[in-house]
Scaffold this motif. Sequence first.
Motif, short mmCIF file in Angstrom:
data_model
loop_
_atom_site.label_atom_id
_atom_site.label_comp_id
_atom_site.label_asym_id
_atom_site.label_seq_id
_atom_site.Cartn_x
_atom_site.Cartn_y
_atom_site.Cartn_z
N ASP A 1 0.85 -1.20 0.00
CA ASP A 1 0.00 0.00 0.00
C ASP A 1 0.88 1.24 0.00
N LEU A 2 0.41 2.27 -0.66
CA LEU A 2 1.21 3.47 -0.90
C LEU A 2 1.69 4.12 0.38
N LYS A 3 0.83 4.24 1.38
CA LYS A 3 1.20 4.99 2.59
C LYS A 3 2.36 4.35 3.34
N ASP A 4 2.51 3.01 3.26
CA ASP A 4 3.63 2.34 3.91
C ASP A 4 4.81 2.15 2.95
N SER B 1 -5.12 0.86 -3.39
CA SER B 1 -4.15 1.23 -2.36
C SER B 1 -2.75 1.42 -2.94
N ASN C 1 5.73 7.86 -6.99
CA ASN C 1 6.61 8.09 -5.85
C ASN C 1 7.93 7.34 -5.98
#
Length: 236
Positions: A92-95, A130, A137
């Motif tokens: 998932d992107l946030k992690d 996600s 990034n």
Amino acid sequence: FSELLSIPIIRSVIDQKDTIRILDIGSGTGAAIVGALLAISDRGGRKVRFEVKSLDTNHDALAKQDEIMKSLKKSMNLDLYVDPCHVNLPFDLKDFIPALTAIADREGKKYDFITSWKFLSEFYNVNFSSARGITYNTLLIASRMLLPEGLCVVSDVTIKGDDHEFFSTTLNREANQHDRNAEATMRTILPLPCTTCSSTCTIDSCFTQRRFVLQHQLARNGDETKIAYRVFAPNA
């Protein structure tokens, strides 16, 4: 890589180097690394040292890669050092962002080539929602580890995930998003249409495809591999 090295200004830069450092993100068993080594080592007999760091989440793949690299080093008489590194890159992107950022902070700006081949699509295949933004990034973070005359090469399969778009479309859209970012420190140089249009392109369905046919014992008529790719270089 053969296409890259056919460009005189790129070949000239590579030919001046005594040591070439490669970072491969999502290396698997090392096929992309082997391709790079084969292309770059064909330098008219001039000896060069290769220092490779390969990152992957799969212990078994890294173990097989180690065997392949030792065999390649011996058969081609390469001055080759490979550091296979097991890493945890969440799906998932946030992690994912802090995990790859930590790697960039540790490695620093030292690589001539940063590659990611047939890897990023795996995140989107697990959970498209996600994972959205991981390619964008990855490019921003990877650029922090690229030398001033280095190249970042992203290549991936042109397949369609379950109920979602072809990954080549995802790659195109997020690469263009990266190139539109005023703070990005590198830009697309290949494919040529994207070189001139990536920062203004609004056609999400557009991408360039390369097709390779491989013949082997299990496929007498050949296996066809289709990939989309983008090559980036520092702005200067």
